[in-house]
Design an enzyme around this catalytic site. Sequence first.
Site: not given
Ligand code: C5P
Length: 300
Positions: A10, A98, A100-103, A105-107, A140
């Site tokens: 995404k 990618p 740990a890229g902000g896309m 991937g883990g989700s 995500d």
């Molecule tokens: O929900 P997720 O595990 O992907 O979130 C990872 C981290 O990102 C959270 O532990 C939090 O630090 C931060 N986060 C946040 N607010 C959100 C989503 C994520 O602060 N709405």
Amino acid sequence: MSVTVRVPAKVNVQLAVGGARSDGFHDLANVFLAVGLYDEVTVTPAASLRVTCSGPGSDQVPLDSSNLAARAALALAERAGISASSAAVHIHIDKDIPVAGGMAGGSADAAGALVACDALWGLGTSRGELLSLCAELGSDVPFSLVGGAALGVGRGEQLTSLPVGGSFHWVFAVADGGLSTPAVYREFDRLWAGRSVPEPVASDALLSALRVGDAVALASAVSNDLQPAALSLFPSLRETLDVGMAAGALASLVSGSGPTTAFLAKSAESAAAVAEALLASGTCRAARVASAPAAGATVV
Ligand code: C5P
């Protein structure tokens, strides 16, 4: 017997971030767009739960029980009352998103494992139940299940699907290194310290640009409130963003919490030119072209 599920990456075309909540999360107005870069998750019955991973960046993916795909399989088994021994699967993740890229991937891998295990175990879990499991696994993950385009509110997990009237051409520059999402949110809090953060609100102009499929209008409406924090932690991304704009991109932005950068192009030809310029600049490790929207998690 095994089941393979394909799940998209995404990009957040709008990521409006509010102040920190008492649970540590941030309220969002998060406009997700699924893009055509995919991980494939394959599950096969095995003697015990095991995760393997192939593809670029796979050496950075944890293979123990902290892997989000493994946690997804365990959560589904528990919800369905399946014993740990009957739920034993080998989860193989073929990565193209990618790491740990902000896309997301883990989700994507978590959503893929849920759908794959649901099919493997013949559970027929309802969409609503799968979405609630996704939300427990991460903010995500529900979007990785549904794909297309959606507005996420709350911590991003409460989704409303959005209509998209055309396809968009994107380029993604993969940075050398990763950024931790919690660290980027902490930097966001630090940058806003002492000031009140405005309520996150979805942009009407952006929703309308998606609805009509207008890339130029979308380009002028994209925004990412995490971008200053990502740039503060990873300053060289600024140069990558500039290279893409100079090569003709309509817009450039950090993807989610970064460090992948995203470029919206007016055509497939322009996207290819932007990708070539990014690679030639040496400011990124790889440049990938992808179109959007893409379908959510799908059994292949
Ligand atoms: O929900 P997720 O595990 O992907 O979130 C990872 C981290 O990102 C959270 O532990 C939090 O630090 C931060 N986060 C946040 N607010 C959100 C989503 C994520 O602060 N709405």
